[in-house]
Design a protein around this motif. Structure first.
Motif, PDB file in Angstrom:
ATOM      1  N   ARG A  72     -36.439 -16.218  35.494  1.00 16.64           N
ATOM      2  CA  ARG A  72     -35.826 -17.541  35.572  1.00 16.64           C
ATOM      3  C   ARG A  72     -34.624 -17.640  36.518  1.00 16.64           C
ATOM      4  NH1 ARG A  72     -36.224 -19.988  29.379  1.00 16.64           N
ATOM      5  NH2 ARG A  72     -38.454 -19.539  29.102  1.00 16.64           N
ATOM      6  N   ARG A  73     -34.421 -16.627  37.361  1.00 15.47           N
ATOM      7  CA  ARG A  73     -33.400 -16.800  38.398  1.00 15.47           C
ATOM      8  C   ARG A  73     -33.746 -17.998  39.261  1.00 15.47           C
ATOM      9  NH1 ARG A  73     -33.975 -11.267  37.819  1.00 15.47           N
ATOM     10  NH2 ARG A  73     -32.072  -9.989  37.736  1.00 15.47           N
ATOM     11  N   LEU A  74     -35.043 -18.130  39.564  1.00 12.73           N
ATOM     12  CA  LEU A  74     -35.584 -19.279  40.275  1.00 12.73           C
ATOM     13  C   LEU A  74     -36.809 -19.762  39.496  1.00 12.73           C
ATOM     14  CD1 LEU A  74     -35.423 -17.965  43.968  1.00 12.73           C
ATOM     15  CD2 LEU A  74     -33.874 -19.599  42.898  1.00 12.73           C
ATOM     16  N   VAL A  75     -37.296 -20.945  39.833  1.00 11.10           N
ATOM     17  CA  VAL A  75     -38.474 -21.501  39.164  1.00 11.10           C
ATOM     18  C   VAL A  75     -39.712 -21.151  39.973  1.00 11.10           C
ATOM     19  CG1 VAL A  75     -39.635 -23.618  38.430  1.00 11.10           C
ATOM     20  CG2 VAL A  75     -37.160 -23.391  38.138  1.00 11.10           C
ATOM     21  N   ILE A  76     -40.696 -20.542  39.306  1.00  9.63           N
ATOM     22  CA  ILE A  76     -41.932 -20.142  39.969  1.00  9.63           C
ATOM     23  C   ILE A  76     -43.083 -20.966  39.412  1.00  9.63           C
ATOM     24  CG2 ILE A  76     -43.499 -18.245  40.513  1.00  9.63           C
ATOM     25  CD1 ILE A  76     -41.249 -16.305  39.846  1.00  9.63           C
ATOM     26  N   THR A  77     -43.901 -21.494  40.317  1.00 10.95           N
ATOM     27  CA  THR A  77     -45.111 -22.193  39.896  1.00 10.95           C
ATOM     28  C   THR A  77     -46.177 -21.987  40.954  1.00 10.95           C
ATOM     29  OG1 THR A  77     -45.979 -24.296  39.034  1.00 10.95           O
ATOM     30  CG2 THR A  77     -44.510 -24.417  40.942  1.00 10.95           C
ATOM     31  N   TRP A  78     -47.341 -22.602  40.752  1.00  9.96           N
ATOM     32  CA  TRP A  78     -48.400 -22.493  41.757  1.00  9.96           C
ATOM     33  C   TRP A  78     -49.358 -23.657  41.619  1.00  9.96           C
ATOM     34  CZ3 TRP A  78     -53.609 -21.202  40.307  1.00  9.96           C
ATOM     35  CH2 TRP A  78     -53.769 -20.812  38.974  1.00  9.96           C
ATOM     36  N   SER A  79     -50.018 -23.966  42.739  1.00 11.66           N
ATOM     37  CA  SER A  79     -50.974 -25.070  42.761  1.00 11.66           C
ATOM     38  C   SER A  79     -52.119 -24.783  43.720  1.00 11.66           C
ATOM     39  CB  SER A  79     -50.277 -26.373  43.172  1.00 11.66           C
ATOM     40  OG  SER A  79     -49.709 -26.260  44.468  1.00 11.66           O
ATOM     41  N   SER A  80     -52.313 -23.523  44.064  1.00  9.23           N
ATOM     42  CA  SER A  80     -53.297 -23.129  45.061  1.00  9.23           C
ATOM     43  C   SER A  80     -54.424 -22.342  44.413  1.00  9.23           C
ATOM     44  CB  SER A  80     -52.624 -22.279  46.146  1.00  9.23           C
ATOM     45  OG  SER A  80     -53.566 -21.750  47.044  1.00  9.23           O
ATOM     46  N   ALA A  81     -55.568 -22.314  45.075  1.00  8.76           N
ATOM     47  CA  ALA A  81     -56.680 -21.487  44.615  1.00  8.76           C
ATOM     48  C   ALA A  81     -56.491 -20.034  45.025  1.00  8.76           C
ATOM     49  CB  ALA A  81     -57.992 -22.014  45.187  1.00  8.76           C
ATOM     50  N   THR A  82     -55.496 -19.754  45.861  1.00 15.90           N
ATOM     51  CA  THR A  82     -55.184 -18.392  46.271  1.00 15.90           C
ATOM     52  C   THR A  82     -53.877 -17.962  45.617  1.00 15.90           C
ATOM     53  OG1 THR A  82     -53.964 -19.145  48.221  1.00 15.90           O
ATOM     54  CG2 THR A  82     -56.329 -18.768  48.485  1.00 15.90           C
ATOM     55  N   ALA A  83     -53.551 -16.681  45.758  1.00 16.68           N
ATOM     56  CA  ALA A  83     -52.338 -16.139  45.135  1.00 16.68           C
ATOM     57  C   ALA A  83     -51.119 -16.506  45.966  1.00 16.68           C
ATOM     58  CB  ALA A  83     -52.452 -14.632  44.976  1.00 16.68           C
ATOM     59  N   LEU A  84     -50.762 -17.770  45.898  1.00 19.25           N
ATOM     60  CA  LEU A  84     -49.589 -18.304  46.596  1.00 19.25           C
ATOM     61  C   LEU A  84     -48.643 -18.888  45.554  1.00 19.25           C
ATOM     62  CD1 LEU A  84     -48.109 -19.170  49.226  1.00 19.25           C
ATOM     63  CD2 LEU A  84     -49.352 -21.345  49.026  1.00 19.25           C
ATOM     64  N   LEU A  85     -47.463 -18.290  45.431  1.00 20.60           N
ATOM     65  CA  LEU A  85     -46.462 -18.786  44.500  1.00 20.60           C
ATOM     66  C   LEU A  85     -45.503 -19.713  45.233  1.00 20.60           C
ATOM     67  CD1 LEU A  85     -45.589 -15.533  42.510  1.00 20.60           C
ATOM     68  CD2 LEU A  85     -47.323 -17.271  41.997  1.00 20.60           C
ATOM     69  N   GLU A 120     -52.424 -10.874  48.874  1.00 18.04           N
ATOM     70  CA  GLU A 120     -53.813 -10.942  49.305  1.00 18.04           C
ATOM     71  C   GLU A 120     -54.776 -10.221  48.368  1.00 18.04           C
ATOM     72  OE1 GLU A 120     -54.887 -12.843  51.589  1.00 18.04           O
ATOM     73  OE2 GLU A 120     -52.932 -13.443  52.392  1.00 18.04           O
ATOM     74  N   GLU A 121     -54.274  -9.554  47.338  1.00 19.33           N
ATOM     75  CA  GLU A 121     -55.157  -8.781  46.464  1.00 19.33           C
ATOM     76  C   GLU A 121     -55.161  -9.264  45.015  1.00 19.33           C
ATOM     77  OE1 GLU A 121     -54.032  -4.717  46.888  1.00 19.33           O
ATOM     78  OE2 GLU A 121     -54.354  -4.688  49.064  1.00 19.33           O
ATOM     79  N   LEU A 122     -54.097  -9.903  44.569  1.00 16.85           N
ATOM     80  CA  LEU A 122     -54.014 -10.354  43.184  1.00 16.85           C
ATOM     81  C   LEU A 122     -54.546 -11.777  43.043  1.00 16.85           C
ATOM     82  CD1 LEU A 122     -50.425  -9.084  42.258  1.00 16.85           C
ATOM     83  CD2 LEU A 122     -52.623  -7.956  41.816  1.00 16.85           C
ATOM     84  N   SER A 123     -54.954 -12.126  41.822  1.00 17.48           N
ATOM     85  CA  SER A 123     -55.331 -13.502  41.530  1.00 17.48           C
ATOM     86  C   SER A 123     -54.059 -14.325  41.338  1.00 17.48           C
ATOM     87  CB  SER A 123     -56.168 -13.565  40.259  1.00 17.48           C
ATOM     88  OG  SER A 123     -55.354 -13.317  39.111  1.00 17.48           O
ATOM     89  N   PRO A 124     -54.156 -15.659  41.438  1.00 17.71           N
ATOM     90  CA  PRO A 124     -52.961 -16.493  41.230  1.00 17.71           C
ATOM     91  C   PRO A 124     -52.277 -16.222  39.897  1.00 17.71           C
ATOM     92  CG  PRO A 124     -54.719 -17.815  42.166  1.00 17.71           C
ATOM     93  CD  PRO A 124     -55.317 -16.483  41.832  1.00 17.71           C
ATOM     94  N   GLN A 125     -53.044 -16.140  38.810  1.00 16.49           N
ATOM     95  CA  GLN A 125     -52.443 -15.925  37.490  1.00 16.49           C
ATOM     96  C   GLN A 125     -51.787 -14.559  37.389  1.00 16.49           C
ATOM     97  OE1 GLN A 125     -52.656 -18.510  34.895  1.00 16.49           O
ATOM     98  NE2 GLN A 125     -50.913 -17.276  34.245  1.00 16.49           N
ATOM     99  N   GLU A 126     -52.440 -13.528  37.941  1.00 12.96           N
ATOM    100  CA  GLU A 126     -51.863 -12.183  37.913  1.00 12.96           C
ATOM    101  C   GLU A 126     -50.546 -12.137  38.678  1.00 12.96           C
ATOM    102  OE1 GLU A 126     -55.579  -9.064  37.780  1.00 12.96           O
ATOM    103  OE2 GLU A 126     -55.247 -10.172  39.636  1.00 12.96           O
ATOM    104  N   PHE A 127     -50.533 -12.752  39.841  1.00 17.55           N
ATOM    105  CA  PHE A 127     -49.323 -12.752  40.667  1.00 17.55           C
ATOM    106  C   PHE A 127     -48.209 -13.521  39.970  1.00 17.55           C
ATOM    107  CE2 PHE A 127     -47.646 -13.707  45.231  1.00 17.55           C
ATOM    108  CZ  PHE A 127     -46.774 -12.633  45.133  1.00 17.55           C
TER     109      PHE A 127
END
Length: 261
Positions: free
Chosen positions: A166-179, A149-156
């Motif tokens: 790379r243990r798992l694949v992380i991506t994002w597609s939201s305007a909020t900090a949701l990975l 709730e405090e970081l930007s998507p890119q920062e998170f």
């Protein structure tokens, strides 16, 4: 062109959540030419079902960023690529230690389970499970969600990538900090490649459309790809071709031009 692969939100679907009559008509005409239109989305199954009427007779969709290929016509999974609970919980522990304030949810075929502190921006289905992640992650999950709730998507994302390695694949597609976190090697591109192999279609014959970082692997894999004019700056920077914005029916207009419809 032997197959069309398109993202939904911000790409095919308008900002108000609709699919225009024009886009629906073009997709139907593309299908009538024998060219499958495959929806490739980060949406979980429960949201993707809202637009399945437009996938045509072939009835296949890639959902949850590649974790699931859904047979729309038969209403059943064709392929599942889930996260093992032990590995998922290991990653949750690493993220929570390195990035205090991280909270989690999991998506399965049965729906979503959320930690009590996870503030979902969309309506949560009746009967959704609530509890600590150790209780929710008691079965393989199609997607692990991490929110801050405090970081930007890119920062998170940057902080999480440094920890998960790379243990798992992380991506994002939201305007909020949701990975959006998937199993090892699971992306829209890798699952689309498996689907196309079953159909005897190579990447050179695929036309793909997308707008957010979770679309980047798919856009790089497809022989012909388009970033939407409204796409995230990282997607526009990587793109060779640009389609009109989603609110201008960009996917449909490009396809109509390519196929002289």
């Amino acid at each position: 062109m032997k197959l069309v692969a398109t993202d939904l939100d911000g790409t095919l679907v308008r900002s108000d959540g609709s699919v225009s009559d024009y886009t629906a008509d073009v997709l139907a005409r593309v299908e009538a030419l024998g060219i499958p239109v495959v929806f490739v989305t980060g949406r979980p199954l429960r949201w993707a079902e809202e637009v399945f009427e437009h996938v045509g007779e072939h009835g296949l969709a890639v959902v949850s960023n590649g974790a699931l290929v859904w047979d729309v016509a038969r209403h059943r999974p064709q392929l599942e690529r889930p996260i093992d609970p032990a590995l998922g919980l290991e990653v949750c522990a690493l993220l929570r230690e390195a990035i205090p304030g991280s909270v989690f949810a999991v998506e399965t075929l049965d729906g979503i389970g959320l930690e009590s502190e996870f503030l979902e921006r969309h309506p949560v289905p009746d009967g959704a499970r609530r509890g600590p992640i150790a209780e929710l992650f008691d079965r393989p999950a199609l997607k692990l969600l991490a929110r801050h709730e405090e970081l930007s998507p890119q920062e998170f994302w940057d902080a999480a990538e440094a920890v998960v390695q790379r243990r798992l694949v992380i991506t994002w597609s939201s305007a909020t900090a949701l990975l959006e976190i998937s199993g090892p090697g699971v992306t829209k591109a890798s699952t689309l490649e498996l689907l196309c192999a079953d159909l005897g279609i190579g990447s050179a014959d695929v036309v793909a459309f997308g707008d957010m970082p979770n679309d980047l692997p798919m856009l790089a894999w497809a022989g012909t790809s388009y970033a939407m004019a409204n796409a995230h700056h990282t997607v526009l920077a990587a793109a060779v071709r640009t389609a009109p914005a989603n609110d201008e029916d960009g996917v449909a207009r490009v396809l109509a031009g390519l196929l002289d419809l």
